[in-house]
Design a protein around this motif. Structure first.
Motif, PDB file in Angstrom:
ATOM      1  N   GLY A  37      -0.210  -7.802  -0.114  1.00 58.12           N
ATOM      2  CA  GLY A  37       0.282  -6.221  -0.186  1.00 58.12           C
ATOM      3  C   GLY A  37       0.432  -5.712  -1.829  1.00 58.12           C
ATOM      4  N   THR A  38       0.172  -6.734  -2.696  1.00 55.96           N
ATOM      5  CA  THR A  38       0.143  -6.358  -4.085  1.00 55.96           C
ATOM      6  C   THR A  38      -1.311  -5.658  -4.546  1.00 55.96           C
ATOM      7  OG1 THR A  38       1.461  -8.227  -4.537  1.00 55.96           O
ATOM      8  CG2 THR A  38       0.397  -7.293  -6.419  1.00 55.96           C
ATOM      9  N   TYR A  39      -0.880  -4.665  -5.364  1.00 61.72           N
ATOM     10  CA  TYR A  39      -2.221  -3.937  -5.814  1.00 61.72           C
ATOM     11  C   TYR A  39      -2.887  -4.615  -6.887  1.00 61.72           C
ATOM     12  CZ  TYR A  39      -1.310  -0.419  -2.531  1.00 61.72           C
ATOM     13  OH  TYR A  39      -0.951   0.553  -1.655  1.00 61.72           O
ATOM     14  N   LEU A  40      -4.135  -4.968  -6.937  1.00 60.70           N
ATOM     15  CA  LEU A  40      -5.052  -5.485  -8.076  1.00 60.70           C
ATOM     16  C   LEU A  40      -5.299  -4.296  -9.154  1.00 60.70           C
ATOM     17  CD1 LEU A  40      -5.267  -7.701  -5.676  1.00 60.70           C
ATOM     18  CD2 LEU A  40      -7.422  -8.571  -7.298  1.00 60.70           C
ATOM     19  N   LEU A  41      -5.580  -3.187  -8.295  1.00 56.20           N
ATOM     20  CA  LEU A  41      -5.892  -1.994  -9.049  1.00 56.20           C
ATOM     21  C   LEU A  41      -5.755  -0.765  -8.269  1.00 56.20           C
ATOM     22  CD1 LEU A  41      -8.212  -1.157 -11.055  1.00 56.20           C
ATOM     23  CD2 LEU A  41      -9.595  -0.708  -9.154  1.00 56.20           C
ATOM     24  N   LYS A  42      -5.135   0.159  -8.670  1.00 55.70           N
ATOM     25  CA  LYS A  42      -4.949   1.607  -8.196  1.00 55.70           C
ATOM     26  C   LYS A  42      -5.842   2.675  -8.640  1.00 55.70           C
ATOM     27  CE  LYS A  42      -0.057   0.662  -7.443  1.00 55.70           C
ATOM     28  NZ  LYS A  42       1.314   0.995  -7.428  1.00 55.70           N
ATOM     29  N   GLU A  43      -5.663   3.657  -7.713  1.00 57.99           N
ATOM     30  CA  GLU A  43      -6.444   4.990  -7.958  1.00 57.99           C
ATOM     31  C   GLU A  43      -6.092   5.470  -9.277  1.00 57.99           C
ATOM     32  OE1 GLU A  43      -7.604   9.056  -5.826  1.00 57.99           O
ATOM     33  OE2 GLU A  43      -5.802   8.267  -5.383  1.00 57.99           O
ATOM     34  N   GLY A  44      -6.879   5.942 -10.253  1.00 57.58           N
ATOM     35  CA  GLY A  44      -6.640   6.240 -11.393  1.00 57.58           C
ATOM     36  C   GLY A  44      -6.873   5.490 -12.533  1.00 57.58           C
ATOM     37  N   SER A  45      -6.904   4.348 -12.313  1.00 55.52           N
ATOM     38  CA  SER A  45      -7.072   3.111 -13.524  1.00 55.52           C
ATOM     39  C   SER A  45      -7.976   3.085 -14.128  1.00 55.52           C
ATOM     40  CB  SER A  45      -6.704   1.759 -12.601  1.00 55.52           C
ATOM     41  OG  SER A  45      -6.609   0.584 -13.672  1.00 55.52           O
ATOM     42  N   THR A  46      -8.119   2.615 -15.312  1.00 55.51           N
ATOM     43  CA  THR A  46      -9.345   2.693 -16.083  1.00 55.51           C
ATOM     44  C   THR A  46      -9.519   1.186 -16.816  1.00 55.51           C
ATOM     45  OG1 THR A  46      -7.890   3.577 -18.105  1.00 55.51           O
ATOM     46  CG2 THR A  46      -9.319   5.192 -16.762  1.00 55.51           C
ATOM     47  N   LYS A  47      -8.606   0.229 -16.175  1.00 58.45           N
ATOM     48  CA  LYS A  47      -8.713  -0.931 -16.838  1.00 58.45           C
ATOM     49  C   LYS A  47     -10.009  -1.640 -16.540  1.00 58.45           C
ATOM     50  CE  LYS A  47      -5.943  -5.327 -17.300  1.00 58.45           C
ATOM     51  NZ  LYS A  47      -4.699  -6.054 -17.056  1.00 58.45           N
ATOM     52  N   LYS A  48     -10.596  -2.042 -17.523  1.00 57.71           N
ATOM     53  CA  LYS A  48     -12.075  -2.483 -17.188  1.00 57.71           C
ATOM     54  C   LYS A  48     -12.159  -4.017 -17.106  1.00 57.71           C
ATOM     55  CE  LYS A  48     -16.653  -1.059 -18.934  1.00 57.71           C
ATOM     56  NZ  LYS A  48     -17.256  -0.222 -20.058  1.00 57.71           N
ATOM     57  N   GLU A  49     -11.950  -4.306 -15.893  1.00 59.96           N
ATOM     58  CA  GLU A  49     -11.828  -6.021 -15.808  1.00 59.96           C
ATOM     59  C   GLU A  49     -12.557  -6.318 -14.749  1.00 59.96           C
ATOM     60  OE1 GLU A  49      -7.832  -7.977 -16.356  1.00 59.96           O
ATOM     61  OE2 GLU A  49      -7.856  -6.943 -14.577  1.00 59.96           O
TER      62      GLU A  49
END
Length: 123
Positions: A37-49
């Motif tokens: 259920g945990t998010y690794l990435l959410k809409e709007g994120s800019t984390k380049k990973e």
């Protein structure tokens, strides 16, 4: 249990990469554990990973204009995971990445990973 295909891939990388690059990859990678259920990435994120799933399952989805979740893909173990919006188009992600079950990843900065790939295109 040991996966023969993983061993073959690691051996191939070990023959192509120089020791300092392998050490750089290992040093740069961070182990993460995400409960279901945990998010690794959410809409709007800019984390380049970039993530490499070592255990678990990740659902990639978007939310449409009426608030419905639309599953686009499911990523499983031994696969890479990154937002194409961020790494290819340099724009915020339109997607969510959510652990469907307990998920473990090795992750690193995409630009550092790309530098190593540019140096060793056969990887």
């Amino acid at each position: 249990m040991i996966d023969l295909e993983q061993i073959k891939r690691l051996y191939k990388i070990g023959r192509i990469l120089e020791l300092k690059d392998i050490q750089g990859l290992i040093k740069s990678a961070k182990k993460n554990v995400y409960p279901a259920g945990t998010y690794l990435l959410k809409e709007g994120s800019t984390k380049k990973e970039i993530h490499f799933l070592t255990k678990g399952l990740v659902r990639i989805f978007a939310i449409n204009s009426i608030g419905e979740e639309i599953t686009v893909s499911v990523v499983y173990e031994n696969r890479p995971l990154a937002s194409s919006d961020i790494v290819l188009f340099d724009r915020p992600s339109r997607m969510y990445f959510q652990a469907y079950e307990q998920t473990e990843t090795l992750s690193m900065d995409f630009d550092k990973f790309q530098t190593i790939l540019d140096k060793h295109p056969n990887v």
